[in-house]
Write an enzyme that holds these catalytic residues in place. Structure first.
Site, PDB file in Angstrom:
ATOM      1  N   HIS A   1       0.825  -1.217   0.000  1.00  0.00           N
ATOM      2  CA  HIS A   1       0.000   0.000   0.000  1.00  0.00           C
ATOM      3  C   HIS A   1       0.854   1.260   0.000  1.00  0.00           C
ATOM      4  O   HIS A   1       0.370   2.329   0.350  1.00  0.00           O
ATOM      5  CB  HIS A   1      -0.954  -0.004   1.200  1.00  0.00           C
ATOM      6  CG  HIS A   1      -2.087  -0.989   1.060  1.00  0.00           C
ATOM      7  ND1 HIS A   1      -2.956  -1.317   2.083  1.00  0.00           N
ATOM      8  CD2 HIS A   1      -2.507  -1.723  -0.009  1.00  0.00           C
ATOM      9  CE1 HIS A   1      -3.853  -2.209   1.654  1.00  0.00           C
ATOM     10  NE2 HIS A   1      -3.584  -2.482   0.386  1.00  0.00           N
TER      11      HIS A   1
ATOM     12  N   CYS B   1       4.938  11.836  -7.950  1.00  0.00           N
ATOM     13  CA  CYS B   1       4.361  12.860  -8.819  1.00  0.00           C
ATOM     14  C   CYS B   1       3.244  12.242  -9.654  1.00  0.00           C
ATOM     15  O   CYS B   1       3.488  11.271 -10.382  1.00  0.00           O
ATOM     16  CB  CYS B   1       5.437  13.459  -9.726  1.00  0.00           C
ATOM     17  SG  CYS B   1       4.725  14.628 -10.904  1.00  0.00           S
TER      18      CYS B   1
ATOM     19  N   CYS C   1       7.251  18.797  -8.100  1.00  0.00           N
ATOM     20  CA  CYS C   1       7.994  17.564  -8.390  1.00  0.00           C
ATOM     21  C   CYS C   1       9.426  17.945  -8.743  1.00  0.00           C
ATOM     22  O   CYS C   1       9.644  18.814  -9.593  1.00  0.00           O
ATOM     23  CB  CYS C   1       7.331  16.843  -9.562  1.00  0.00           C
ATOM     24  SG  CYS C   1       8.358  15.543 -10.266  1.00  0.00           S
TER      25      CYS C   1
ATOM     26  N   THR D   1      -4.431  -8.118  10.870  1.00  0.00           N
ATOM     27  CA  THR D   1      -5.237  -7.540   9.785  1.00  0.00           C
ATOM     28  C   THR D   1      -6.668  -8.061   9.868  1.00  0.00           C
ATOM     29  O   THR D   1      -6.885  -9.248  10.143  1.00  0.00           O
ATOM     30  CB  THR D   1      -4.589  -7.802   8.400  1.00  0.00           C
ATOM     31  OG1 THR D   1      -5.448  -7.267   7.380  1.00  0.00           O
ATOM     32  CG2 THR D   1      -4.307  -9.263   8.131  1.00  0.00           C
TER      33      THR D   1
ATOM     34  N   GLU E   1      -8.254 -10.738  17.514  1.00  0.00           N
ATOM     35  CA  GLU E   1      -9.552 -11.430  17.533  1.00  0.00           C
ATOM     36  C   GLU E   1      -9.720 -12.116  16.176  1.00  0.00           C
ATOM     37  O   GLU E   1      -8.988 -11.793  15.244  1.00  0.00           O
ATOM     38  CB  GLU E   1     -10.670 -10.398  17.740  1.00  0.00           C
ATOM     39  CG  GLU E   1     -10.650  -9.373  16.625  1.00  0.00           C
ATOM     40  CD  GLU E   1     -11.449  -8.114  16.918  1.00  0.00           C
ATOM     41  OE1 GLU E   1     -11.897  -7.932  18.046  1.00  0.00           O
ATOM     42  OE2 GLU E   1     -11.605  -7.337  15.967  1.00  0.00           O
TER      43      GLU E   1
ATOM     44  N   ALA F   1      -0.213  -8.926  19.213  1.00  0.00           N
ATOM     45  CA  ALA F   1       0.889  -9.325  18.335  1.00  0.00           C
ATOM     46  C   ALA F   1       2.225  -9.383  19.075  1.00  0.00           C
ATOM     47  O   ALA F   1       3.048 -10.260  18.799  1.00  0.00           O
ATOM     48  CB  ALA F   1       0.990  -8.342  17.160  1.00  0.00           C
TER      49      ALA F   1
HETATM   50  P1  OAD Z   1      -7.779  -2.867  10.352  1.00  0.00           P
HETATM   51  O1  OAD Z   1      -7.861  -1.670  11.234  1.00  0.00           O
HETATM   52  O2  OAD Z   1      -8.895  -3.126   9.415  1.00  0.00           O
HETATM   53  O3  OAD Z   1      -7.606  -4.188  11.234  1.00  0.00           O
HETATM   54  C1  OAD Z   1      -6.661  -4.257  12.258  1.00  0.00           C
HETATM   55  C2  OAD Z   1      -6.747  -5.646  12.886  1.00  0.00           C
HETATM   56  O4  OAD Z   1      -5.721  -5.733  13.856  1.00  0.00           O
HETATM   57  C3  OAD Z   1      -8.075  -5.946  13.603  1.00  0.00           C
HETATM   58  O5  OAD Z   1      -8.563  -7.222  13.210  1.00  0.00           O
HETATM   59  C4  OAD Z   1      -7.705  -5.931  15.086  1.00  0.00           C
HETATM   60  O6  OAD Z   1      -8.447  -6.884  15.844  1.00  0.00           O
HETATM   61  C5  OAD Z   1      -6.253  -6.322  15.030  1.00  0.00           C
HETATM   62  N1  OAD Z   1      -5.448  -5.797  16.167  1.00  0.00           N
HETATM   63  C6  OAD Z   1      -5.614  -4.647  16.848  1.00  0.00           C
HETATM   64  N2  OAD Z   1      -4.678  -4.534  17.799  1.00  0.00           N
HETATM   65  C7  OAD Z   1      -3.895  -5.638  17.722  1.00  0.00           C
HETATM   66  C8  OAD Z   1      -2.753  -6.114  18.437  1.00  0.00           C
HETATM   67  N3  OAD Z   1      -2.205  -5.428  19.447  1.00  0.00           N
HETATM   68  N4  OAD Z   1      -2.207  -7.306  18.077  1.00  0.00           N
HETATM   69  C9  OAD Z   1      -2.753  -8.038  17.065  1.00  0.00           C
HETATM   70  N5  OAD Z   1      -3.827  -7.636  16.356  1.00  0.00           N
HETATM   71  C10 OAD Z   1      -4.386  -6.454  16.668  1.00  0.00           C
HETATM   72  O7  OAD Z   1      -6.366  -2.749   9.575  1.00  0.00           O
HETATM   73  P2  OAD Z   1      -5.876  -3.521   8.263  1.00  0.00           P
HETATM   74  O8  OAD Z   1      -6.435  -4.886   8.190  1.00  0.00           O
HETATM   75  O9  OAD Z   1      -4.403  -3.348   8.199  1.00  0.00           O
HETATM   76  O10 OAD Z   1      -5.637   0.649   3.394  1.00  0.00           O
HETATM   77  O11 OAD Z   1      -6.526  -2.624   7.130  1.00  0.00           O
HETATM   78  C11 OAD Z   1      -6.248  -2.926   5.798  1.00  0.00           C
HETATM   79  C12 OAD Z   1      -6.240  -1.668   4.965  1.00  0.00           C
HETATM   80  O12 OAD Z   1      -7.441  -0.932   5.181  1.00  0.00           O
HETATM   81  C13 OAD Z   1      -5.160  -0.679   5.330  1.00  0.00           C
HETATM   82  O13 OAD Z   1      -3.925  -0.961   4.715  1.00  0.00           O
HETATM   83  C14 OAD Z   1      -5.713   0.624   4.835  1.00  0.00           C
HETATM   84  C15 OAD Z   1      -7.115   0.465   5.352  1.00  0.00           C
HETATM   85  O14 OAD Z   1      -8.100   1.173   4.698  1.00  0.00           O
HETATM   86  C16 OAD Z   1      -5.614   1.825   2.732  1.00  0.00           C
HETATM   87  O15 OAD Z   1      -5.617   2.903   3.287  1.00  0.00           O
HETATM   88  C17 OAD Z   1      -5.573   1.672   1.241  1.00  0.00           C
END
Ligand code: OAD
Length: 230
Positions: free
Chosen positions: A106, A114, A133, A173, A200, A216
């Site tokens: 990402h 640019c 740029c 994630t 979770e 984590a």
């Molecule tokens: P999310 O915010 O959707 O999910 C984060 C996950 O991490 C959740 O399932 C939480 O339960 C988990 N979590 C929170 N704290 C934690 C910890 N201490 N240890 C382990 N797990 C934990 O984030 P992403 O899945 O990364 O994209 O989101 C994916 C994409 O959506 C991002 O890259 C971003 C966003 O929109 C763009 O901006 C294009």
């Protein structure tokens, strides 16, 4: 030799003090995706988008990698086979922990791009709509971040790695954003042992052969220890 492919998301950086997107009070509860994470939002209001990413960049440069980032860098250094880290995060914390060859699918907060000529360079701490740029002099500079509606980076390489993986781990994630959300299923069908390490169950937890739930900073060092002693 065994190949391990890892996907990380915002949850791995939560314990470094960086907010996730979809947890309670997360970034998407405070900002509208359409406004700050789409090309259309940037066209409408570049200042708002720069303000959003400038704030995140300022937080990211202050943040320190946590034991989960460090454990993955250790796995890369000490595993006998190949360890590929793919991340949806843009915070640079895997590299700060010493990981190498990270596939920032990402993009990265530390990059500027640019929109006119595709030139890339290190982003200043604060970007502004009238920045030029350094290559073509257009005032169309943007953070080198992949927005909704844009194609994530390194996808050909990533699908290839997933097909070759013996082990695939998804860490921190929520499994709500594609294509990353399909990686577990893809690697599993190609024969990998798949494991989810998340606070979770994610929405696609059932795609994984194994799932462990907790922070984590605790789960990842333990898993790495087990992988290294296998
Ligand atoms: P999310 O915010 O959707 O999910 C984060 C996950 O991490 C959740 O399932 C939480 O339960 C988990 N979590 C929170 N704290 C934690 C910890 N201490 N240890 C382990 N797990 C934990 O984030 P992403 O899945 O990364 O994209 O989101 C994916 C994409 O959506 C991002 O890259 C971003 C966003 O929109 C763009 O901006 C294009």
């Amino acid at each position: 030799m065994e190949k391990i492919v890892i996907l990380t998301g915002a949850g791995i950086s939560a314990e470094s003090g960086l907010g996730t997107f979809r947890d309670e009070g997360g970034l998407w509860a405070q900002h509208r995706i359409d406004d700050v994470a789409t090309p259309e939002g940037f066209t409408r209001n570049p200042q708002l988008v720069h303000d959003f990413y400038n704030a995140r960049r300022a937080q990211a440069v202050e943040a320190q990698p946590n034991p989960a980032h460090e454990a993955l860098a250790r796995l890369q250094r000490e595993a006998k086979g190949e360890v590929v880290i793919v991340t949806q995060n843009v915070d640079g914390l895997h590299e700060a922990a010493g990981a190498s060859g990270v596939l920032n699918m990402h993009g990265a907060l530390e990059g500027a791009l640019c929109a006119t000529c595709d030139h890339r360079w290190p982003a200043p701490l604060a970007m502004a709509p009238d920045d030029q740029c350094p290559s073509c002099r257009s005032s169309t500079t943007r953070p080198d971040i992949v927005w909704f509606g844009e194609m994530p980076y390194f996808m050909d390489d990533i699908w290839q790695h997933l097909e070759e993986a013996d082990v695939f781990a998804a860490i921190g994630t929520s499994g709500q954003v594609y294509p990353a959300a399909a990686f577990g299923q893809h690697a599993g069908r190609a024969g990998a042992h798949t494991i989810e390490l998340n606070l979770e169950p994610s929405v696609n937890s059932r795609d994984f052969t194994e799932a462990r739930h907790g922070p984590a900073s605790e789960l990842v060092p333990l898993w790495v220890e087990q992988e290294l002693s296998r």
